[in-house]
Design an enzyme around this catalytic site. Structure first.
Site, PDB file in Angstrom:
ATOM      1  N   GLY A 255      -5.522   4.215  54.866  1.00  0.00           N
ATOM      2  CA  GLY A 255      -6.127   5.336  55.584  1.00  0.00           C
ATOM      3  C   GLY A 255      -7.070   6.100  54.669  1.00  0.00           C
ATOM      4  O   GLY A 255      -7.429   5.622  53.607  1.00  0.00           O
ATOM      5  N   THR A 282     -10.525  -2.729  53.137  1.00  0.00           N
ATOM      6  CA  THR A 282     -11.260  -2.063  52.060  1.00  0.00           C
ATOM      7  C   THR A 282     -12.714  -2.541  52.021  1.00  0.00           C
ATOM      8  O   THR A 282     -13.642  -1.747  51.819  1.00  0.00           O
ATOM      9  CB  THR A 282     -10.597  -2.405  50.704  1.00  0.00           C
ATOM     10  OG1 THR A 282      -9.219  -2.080  50.806  1.00  0.00           O
ATOM     11  CG2 THR A 282     -11.236  -1.658  49.566  1.00  0.00           C
ATOM     12  N   THR A 308      -6.130  -9.439  47.668  1.00  0.00           N
ATOM     13  CA  THR A 308      -5.115  -9.583  48.698  1.00  0.00           C
ATOM     14  C   THR A 308      -4.130 -10.662  48.321  1.00  0.00           C
ATOM     15  O   THR A 308      -4.496 -11.789  48.034  1.00  0.00           O
ATOM     16  CB  THR A 308      -5.699  -9.879  50.101  1.00  0.00           C
ATOM     17  OG1 THR A 308      -4.633 -10.403  50.912  1.00  0.00           O
ATOM     18  CG2 THR A 308      -6.825 -10.875  50.078  1.00  0.00           C
ATOM     19  N   ASP A 310      -2.178 -11.861  50.310  1.00  0.00           N
ATOM     20  CA  ASP A 310      -2.088 -12.785  51.453  1.00  0.00           C
ATOM     21  C   ASP A 310      -3.096 -13.933  51.365  1.00  0.00           C
ATOM     22  O   ASP A 310      -2.981 -14.894  52.115  1.00  0.00           O
ATOM     23  CB  ASP A 310      -2.325 -12.033  52.774  1.00  0.00           C
ATOM     24  CG  ASP A 310      -1.247 -11.016  53.067  1.00  0.00           C
ATOM     25  OD1 ASP A 310      -0.275 -10.941  52.299  1.00  0.00           O
ATOM     26  OD2 ASP A 310      -1.375 -10.277  54.072  1.00  0.00           O
ATOM     27  N   MET A 353       5.238 -12.429  52.201  1.00  0.00           N
ATOM     28  CA  MET A 353       4.119 -11.716  52.806  1.00  0.00           C
ATOM     29  C   MET A 353       3.184 -12.677  53.520  1.00  0.00           C
ATOM     30  O   MET A 353       3.146 -13.860  53.220  1.00  0.00           O
ATOM     31  CB  MET A 353       3.297 -10.982  51.747  1.00  0.00           C
ATOM     32  CG  MET A 353       3.973  -9.793  51.156  1.00  0.00           C
ATOM     33  SD  MET A 353       5.082 -10.320  49.890  1.00  0.00           S
ATOM     34  CE  MET A 353       3.986 -11.107  48.784  1.00  0.00           C
ATOM     35  N   GLU A 409       5.801 -13.177  57.059  1.00  0.00           N
ATOM     36  CA  GLU A 409       6.124 -11.962  57.827  1.00  0.00           C
ATOM     37  C   GLU A 409       5.457 -11.904  59.203  1.00  0.00           C
ATOM     38  O   GLU A 409       6.003 -11.334  60.139  1.00  0.00           O
ATOM     39  CB  GLU A 409       5.754 -10.705  57.031  1.00  0.00           C
ATOM     40  CG  GLU A 409       4.269 -10.567  56.776  1.00  0.00           C
ATOM     41  CD  GLU A 409       3.888  -9.224  56.163  1.00  0.00           C
ATOM     42  OE1 GLU A 409       2.956  -9.210  55.366  1.00  0.00           O
ATOM     43  OE2 GLU A 409       4.530  -8.219  56.496  1.00  0.00           O
ATOM     44  N   MET A 462       8.902  -6.817  45.331  1.00  0.00           N
ATOM     45  CA  MET A 462       9.126  -7.327  43.965  1.00  0.00           C
ATOM     46  C   MET A 462       7.992  -8.274  43.582  1.00  0.00           C
ATOM     47  O   MET A 462       7.560  -8.322  42.437  1.00  0.00           O
ATOM     48  CB  MET A 462      10.464  -8.056  43.893  1.00  0.00           C
ATOM     49  CG  MET A 462      11.612  -7.125  44.158  1.00  0.00           C
ATOM     50  SD  MET A 462      13.174  -7.936  44.050  1.00  0.00           S
ATOM     51  CE  MET A 462      13.321  -8.114  42.301  1.00  0.00           C
ATOM     52  N   ARG A 464       4.858  -8.239  44.942  1.00  0.00           N
ATOM     53  CA  ARG A 464       3.581  -7.525  44.871  1.00  0.00           C
ATOM     54  C   ARG A 464       3.428  -6.678  43.622  1.00  0.00           C
ATOM     55  O   ARG A 464       2.317  -6.442  43.151  1.00  0.00           O
ATOM     56  CB  ARG A 464       3.481  -6.586  46.074  1.00  0.00           C
ATOM     57  CG  ARG A 464       2.657  -7.123  47.161  1.00  0.00           C
ATOM     58  CD  ARG A 464       2.478  -6.223  48.313  1.00  0.00           C
ATOM     59  NE  ARG A 464       2.681  -4.800  48.157  1.00  0.00           N
ATOM     60  CZ  ARG A 464       2.468  -3.935  49.141  1.00  0.00           C
ATOM     61  NH1 ARG A 464       2.058  -4.364  50.310  1.00  0.00           N
ATOM     62  NH2 ARG A 464       2.668  -2.649  48.975  1.00  0.00           N
TER      63      ARG A 464
END
Ligand SMILES: Nc1ncnc2c1ncn2[C@@H]1O[C@H](COP(=O)(O)OP(=O)(O)O)[C@@H](O)[C@H]1O
Ligand SMILES: O=P(O)(O)OC[C@H]1O[C@](O)(COP(=O)(O)O)[C@@H](O)[C@@H]1O
Ligand SMILES: [Mg+2]
Length: 538
Positions: A255, A282, A308, A310, A353, A409, A462, A464
């Site tokens: 945000g 971003t 990222t 991901d 993730m 996830e 853990m 990340r």
């Protein structure tokens, strides 16, 4: 036959996810991607990050409508590709912008941060710079048939088409005088291993160019507006050892303020180089900042470094932190394996993730060799029924005595109740698929009176929060350096990446038009299936 196709996107066989359609929307599988709006973001102060209007993304906007019956289609396509992948330069807006010889010395002399009043020290006979016309080939496989495994074709014959992108690195001429630069670094979104390594390299490289004013913006884009947050002065001394720990020296957040507030703040602070470390969201912000600066005729370079865990940024071999995440995930998988293996009828579940992409789950499963079932968002599956996951688990328990499941996830969200909750950046907040699978396994085994011992591990934070491994450390170093070279070369609205092991600059909109996904027809996914031995769950 006139067909509208994408130049660079592999077509994925995903339900409701037809990238070749001219009406590509900003959602698939019921997920929406707020950053897809970035191309449509105006500079109005009402464009608040927190209140994004969801507009259908026309991801074919820059793609040509290709008429393959036209004998010249290929060269038209290549020309269009060249135009799409052109990287914005300061001279596009400031045609009077002058360049000076680079202050970045390929052969180092000391001291590095002297004033260069007497001339810049690159006037030697040394040609180690990147020529602005250097290019890197984006796609390197020449498929002889559309039926070749993993073929990414543009036309029905899978014709070889050259897709060139800009090579990254230091240029001989630079468009900023180091003594006039105030550089800022900001890290946004979630954590990712390697953030500190990139910050460190940006600072070190800026200093080598001769920049003295370098600051960190605290806690992501938020740091531009929050009065209580002061910018952090950065120097080689400050960043020397930060790569030894995970996280971000500067802090992160989701945000934040509107684009115009951010650019107002940049004007007030006199920032003319901005390095933005973050993911899709971003980068959408970075591109909007770049556009706003152009509109206000501010001579600013905005350069992104894709962050990222991901690995969901288009076109790149991988993003930094991904390798570390896969490595770190091995510990969780191994623990789940040991627990499952040591229990009577043990089932281990590991959730990794991957909001919309299953790269970590797929690679971690492949690396471990301990996973029996890998579930990712890109590949639909049933839990129940004759071909469902639970039926296969029963078979594994009967035949092997134990089983380990790795789930991304974002997988199986259709089984969970939608809350419509969103985080501060507008990302959908997911239900916990790991917990759901655990409960369903317990219920279904109870119903058939077969004992089962289920252990669930969620190692997300853990993974990340750890520091980058050696391979990511190198990637971060090169990306950080190239980000600075790109800014000094006068480029803005670009991001840095690695394509086919070469480092490149890419225009931001091209890498964020949608999240990069695992192709269920790719060789890698097939390798994963071969390794786990799992059947189709549909
Ligand atoms: N479409 C967008 N336009 C401008 N800024 C955005 C957009 N989407 C997200 N952002 C901002 O980018 C930052 C990070 O976004 P987020 O989605 O949380 O992480 P990531 O960049 O890792 O995907 C947040 O401050 C968010 O407000
Ligand atoms: O709990 P948080 O901080 O919102 O982060 C969760 C998200 O972070 C991620 O690991 C990475 O997301 P970003 O790339 O947006 O930072 C996602 O897989 C996950 O959904
Ligand atoms: Mg994101």
């Amino acid at each position: 036959m006139g067909t509208l196709l994408h130049a660079i996107t592999p077509k994925l066989a995903l339900p409701g996810h037809d990238f070749s359609s001219s009406s590509s929307s900003s959602s698939y599988y019921g997920l929406t991607f707020p950053y897809l709006n970035s191309r449509f973001q105006g500079s109005s102060s009402s464009t608040r990050l927190a209140k994004k209007i969801r507009v259908s993304a026309d991801s074919t906007k820059h793609s040509p409508a290709v008429d393959f019956s036209d004998p010249g289609w290929k060269s038209k396509f290549e020309k269009d590709f060249e135009a799409r992948f052109n990287i914005p330069h300061i001279t596009d807006v400031f045609d009077d912008a002058v360049s000076i010889p680079s202050t970045f010395c390929l052969r180092m002399r000391t001291p590095v941060s002297e004033e260069f009043a007497g001339g810049y020290p690159s006037d030697e006979e040394w040609h180690g710079y990147i020529n602005k016309n250097d290019r890197v080939l984006l796609k390197v496989i020449r498929y002889s048939s559309p039926t070749s495994a993993g073929a990414e074709c543009i036309d029905p014959d899978c014709t070889w088409v050259e897709q060139w992108v800009h090579r990254a690195g230091p240029r001989e001429k630079i468009y900023f005088r180091p003594e006039e630069v105030k550089a800022a670094i900001v890290t946004c979104g979630g954590l990712c291993p390697g953030l500190n390594d990139v910050i460190r390299q940006i600072v070190i490289t800026l200093e080598i160019y001769g920049v003295k004013k370098i600051v960190g913006i605290p806690f992501g884009y938020r740091g531009f507006s929050a009065k209580e947050l002061n910018e952090m002065p950065l120097s080689r001394k400050v960043v020397q050892n930060i790569h030894l720990s995970g996280g971000s020296l500067l802090g992160v957040s989701r945000g934040g303020p509107s684009i115009s507030e951010i650019v107002d703040s940049m004007e007030e602070r006199g920032i003319n180089m901005l390095f933005v470390l973050g993911g899709n969201g971003t980068h959408a912000g970075a591109n909007a900042i770049h556009n706003e600066c152009r509109m206000r005729r501010m001579k600013v370079a905005v350069v992104g470094v894709p962050k990222t865990i991901d690995n969901d940024i288009l076109l790149m071999d991988k993003t930094f932190g991904f390798d570390t995440a896969v490595e770190e995930a091995q510990r969780a998988i191994n623990s789940a394996y040991i627990e499952a293996h040591s229990a009577y009828h043990g089932v281990g579940i590991v959730k990794l993730m991957g909001r919309s992409s299953g790269f970590i789950a797929m690679h971690a499963s492949l690396a471990s060799g301990q996973i029996d079932i890998c579930l990712i968002p890109e590949v639909p599956f049933n839990l129940h029924g004759p071909h469902g996951v639970l039926r296969h688990l029963k078979y594994l328990i009967e035949t092997k005595g134990s089983a380990v499941v790795c789930v991304a996830e974002g997988a199986g969200q259709n089984f969970l109740e939608k809350t419509n909750a969103r985080d501060a950046s507008g990302n959908v907040v997911f239900g916990d698929i790991g917990v759901h699978i655990q409960q369903e396994i317990k219920k279904s085994f109870k119903a058939i009176s077969v004992p089962v011992d289920v252990k669930y591990i969620d190692p997300t934070y853990m993974i990340r929060a750890c520091r980058a491994n050696a391979s990511d450390g190198i990637l971060c170093t090169v990306l950080g350096q190239n980000a600075v070279h790109g800014a000094f070369a006068g480029y803005s609205g670009i991001t840095v990446g690695i394509c086919n092991t070469h480092y490149v600059y890419l225009p931001i909109p091209e890498v964020i038009s949608y999240p990069r996904l695992v192709d269920p027809n790719s060789r890698m996914w097939h390798r994963c299936l071969t390794s786990t031995g799992q059947p189709d769950f549909i």
